[in-house]
Design a protein around this motif. Structure first.
Motif, PDB file in Angstrom:
ATOM      1  N   GLU A 170     -46.329 -39.206 -24.438  1.00  0.00           N
ATOM      2  CA  GLU A 170     -46.600 -37.774 -24.394  1.00  0.00           C
ATOM      3  C   GLU A 170     -45.349 -37.000 -23.964  1.00  0.00           C
ATOM      4  OE1 GLU A 170     -49.913 -37.338 -21.825  1.00  0.00           O
ATOM      5  OE2 GLU A 170     -51.414 -37.875 -23.334  1.00  0.00           O
ATOM      6  N   ARG A 174     -43.572 -34.286 -26.225  1.00  0.00           N
ATOM      7  CA  ARG A 174     -43.329 -32.929 -25.753  1.00  0.00           C
ATOM      8  C   ARG A 174     -41.852 -32.567 -25.876  1.00  0.00           C
ATOM      9  NH1 ARG A 174     -47.079 -34.338 -21.674  1.00  0.00           N
ATOM     10  NH2 ARG A 174     -45.329 -34.848 -20.283  1.00  0.00           N
ATOM     11  N   ASN A 178     -40.412 -29.702 -28.225  1.00  0.00           N
ATOM     12  CA  ASN A 178     -39.635 -28.619 -27.631  1.00  0.00           C
ATOM     13  C   ASN A 178     -38.225 -28.529 -28.199  1.00  0.00           C
ATOM     14  OD1 ASN A 178     -41.747 -27.829 -25.961  1.00  0.00           O
ATOM     15  ND2 ASN A 178     -41.144 -29.235 -24.322  1.00  0.00           N
TER      16      ASN A 178
END
Length: 633
Positions: A170, A174, A178
């Motif tokens: 995760e 992320r 991003n």
């Protein structure tokens, strides 16, 4: 806990068969009695009369339970039990003490040594069996509990590892999301925005660094600026409003909304990735900008879209295509220049060869022709004079018989044989003179020194003339000669450049002879190794025929090793040769190709299968143009 796992994983006979019980007692009668009772009740029994013997038995085969006497010579039962409990492999084996000592302190000492039970002597059979059965069950329950504990610990570890992996995944996802400098949004099949994500501040700063003109002040301004560059926002929507929950027609222009909804419907219909591009003016209307949008089905009735600015990539692609086009053009020019240079080199070599050949043949013909004419012109007179002299001698011999001395000389000289041999020698000289005269004539015909330009010739005569010049090469060894097979068809005279066509025949025949000479030693060795193999006879087959298209086909075929496909593709290239280094310059076939194709407007091809020989096919039109496009060679 790891030691327990190692113990549980050890192979033990009791796990698959009957429980194994070790009976330790220094009294043989007690051992026999206990063994009999336990064996009759389905147990396997091991016996030991001393403590050290019991320890040895445990090392060889671990028992499931031990019945241990306390009072024994040497090591007593307490010492044996303590020793078992100190070793990792025997620590978990239950020990039941058997003793005639009934004092409380003796029983306490037994339990302190590691025993699980205490049976007083004299013992009852039912009591022994009951306690043995109870402790075996307890031992099995203990083992099962340990196994479950180990499985539970492993499951906990696996879940912890999975949780850590999930958290790491995760975190990576992320970070990856991003880092993507793209606008991402989810849109439903009804056209409403379900979710929207602008690029992160870091990725926007990277974009701003690449475009110094665009330096908005804060993250919100950067996000709005980037979004408005990707999508021309409708004027009715405030720049800082959220897209979520709004219809696509409220946010984007009509053309762009229709374009996006088309791909949304296609994605939901096909469930496949849809890739689309669109071009628009930038915010300041100064330049055209290219964008790429990827549509992926993210739910039963929704689509995830990722929009990216690909202007730089498009510009790079355009520059690359332009550079490739320039390189291709330059490469074509270089290849054409190289081809022209090679053709010029071949043409120069051919010119030099033809000039040198003409001079050589002219010199040979001139030097040989005069003495040959003298010999050929006087041979008939020599024959006549010799016949007259021999006839005169015969008449003189008849009219005036020789005396004794003359007869001796005649016998010594073998006069009759001498006169016959003289006639034969003169006949042989005449035949040799004819042969020399034929060769000189063939040389003149081969180079056609006395002819120029386009002429009608008999191709069969040109082929035979070339074969006469190469006749000496057909004999490979004293016993082996190349077999020549002629299959001439009925053909009319052909209008051509005879001298140059003879050069083509010479090159093809010469190559075939070289190939057959090279492979003959190997073929002879193979026949010696395998006498039953068919005899190899080197041969060259020549055939001519007239086609229905009024062209002449000339086939020259050998039964050599053939030519590979890679070799055939470059066979007529200048300076390419399949011969070993030093045996060929790679010009013969290239020159032949130019003469046949460019000079005569014909075709020269090669048909070959490795191991089955090679066939060169010359196709010539019957009528040639009187204008030579390449000039005289």
């Amino acid at each position: 806990m790891n030691s327990d796992l190692g113990e549980l994983n050890k192979p033990r006979e009791s796990q698959n068969n009957r429980p194994n019980i070790l009976v330790v007692d220094d009294t043989p009668d007690n051992v026999r009695l206990l063994s009999s009772v336990l064996t009759n009740n389905g147990y396997r029994v091991c016996k030991a009369l001393k403590g050290d013997m019991a320890l040895t038995v445990c090392k060889n085969a671990l028992p499931d339970l031990i019945l241990l006497d306390v009072m024994m010579p040497g090591m007593d039962g307490y010492e044996v039990c303590k020793s078992l409990k100190q070793q990792e492999s025997t620590r978990q084996i239950p020990v039941i003490f058997l003793s005639a000592l009934n004092e409380v302190e003796d029983k306490v000492k037994a339990f302190e040594a590691g025993g699980v039970d205490y049976i007083s002597k004299p013992f009852q059979e039912a009591e022994v069996l009951s306690r043995v059965q109870t402790h075996l069950k307890l031992r099995q329950l203990q083992i099962n509990l340990q196994e479950k504990n180990l499985c539970l610990e492993q499951e906990i570890k696996d879940r912890q590892n999975a949780q850590r992996s999930l958290e790491m995944s995760e975190a990576k996802n992320r970070a990856l999301v991003n880092a993507i400098p793209d606008v991402m949004f989810r849109i439903g099949e009804d056209g409403f925005f379900l979710d929207y994500r602008s690029p992160s501040l870091k990725s926007l700063e990277d974009i701003a660094d690449d475009n110094p003109e665009n330096q908005p002040g804060n993250a919100l301004q950067k996000s709005q600026y980037f979004t408005q560059n990707i999508f021309p926002i409708s004027e009715s929507l405030a720049a800082d409003s959220s897209f979520v929950g709004k219809h696509i027609n409220e946010v984007l222009s009509n053309d762009l909304a229709i374009w996006i909804m088309h791909y949304v419907q296609q994605t939901l219909l096909t469930s496949k990735l849809q890739l689309a591009e669109y071009i628009q003016r930038d915010k300041n209307q100064e330049r055209w900008v290219s964008y790429e949008v990827r549509y992926v089905k993210s739910g039963p009735s929704e689509v995830l879209a990722i929009a990216r600015d690909i202007s730089s990539r498009k510009q790079a692609d355009a520059a690359k295509l332009q550079a490739e086009a320039i390189m291709r053009h330059q490469k074509q020019k270089i290849e054409q220049a190289l081809k022209d240079l090679q053709e010029a080199q071949v043409q120069l070599v051919q010119n030099e060869k033809m000039v040198g050949l003409g001079q050589l043949v002219a010199g040979i013909a001139h030097e040989i022709n005069n003495p040959v004419n003298f010999i050929y012109g006087n041979i008939s007179h020599v024959q006549s004079a010799t016949s007259s002299l021999v006839k005169l001698l015969e008449i003189y011999q008849q009219e005036h018989p020789p005396n004794e001395k003359v007869r001796e000389v005649m016998e010594e000289l073998d006069f009759d044989f001498l006169t016959d041999d003289l006639r034969k020698m003169i006949t042989s000289i005449a035949a040799g003179a004819d042969r020399i005269n034929e060769i000189v004539l063939s040389l003149r015909k081969f180079s056609l020194m006395d002819e120029a330009g386009v002429k009608k010739v008999d191709i069969h005569e040109n082929l035979d003339t070339t074969l006469i010049l190469l006749k000496h090469r057909f004999k490979i060894t004293d016993e082996q000669e190349i077999e020549l097979i002629k299959e001439y068809g009925e053909i009319p005279p052909v209008l051509c450049y005879p001298g140059e066509l003879n050069q083509v025949f010479f090159n093809l025949f010469n190559n075939a002879i070289d190939v057959l000479k090279d492979i003959l030693p190997d073929r002879l060795k193979a026949q010696e190794a395998n006498p039953n193999a068919p005899e190899f006879i080197p041969s060259i087959q020549i055939s001519t025929e007239l086609t229905e298209h009024q062209t002449l086909l000339i086939r020259i075929k050998d039964n050599g090793p053939g030519i590979s496909e890679s070799g055939r593709s470059r066979l007529f290239d200048p300076f390419f040769t399949t011969k070993p280094v030093g045996k060929g310059r790679g010009l013969g076939l290239s020159i032949s190709y130019q003469i046949v194709v460019q000079k005569h407007g014909g075709q020269l091809s090669c048909n070959s299968t490795p191991g089955q020989g090679a066939e060169f096919v010359i196709e010539l039109p019957l009528v040639q143009s009187t204008v030579d496009p390449l000039g005289a060679v």
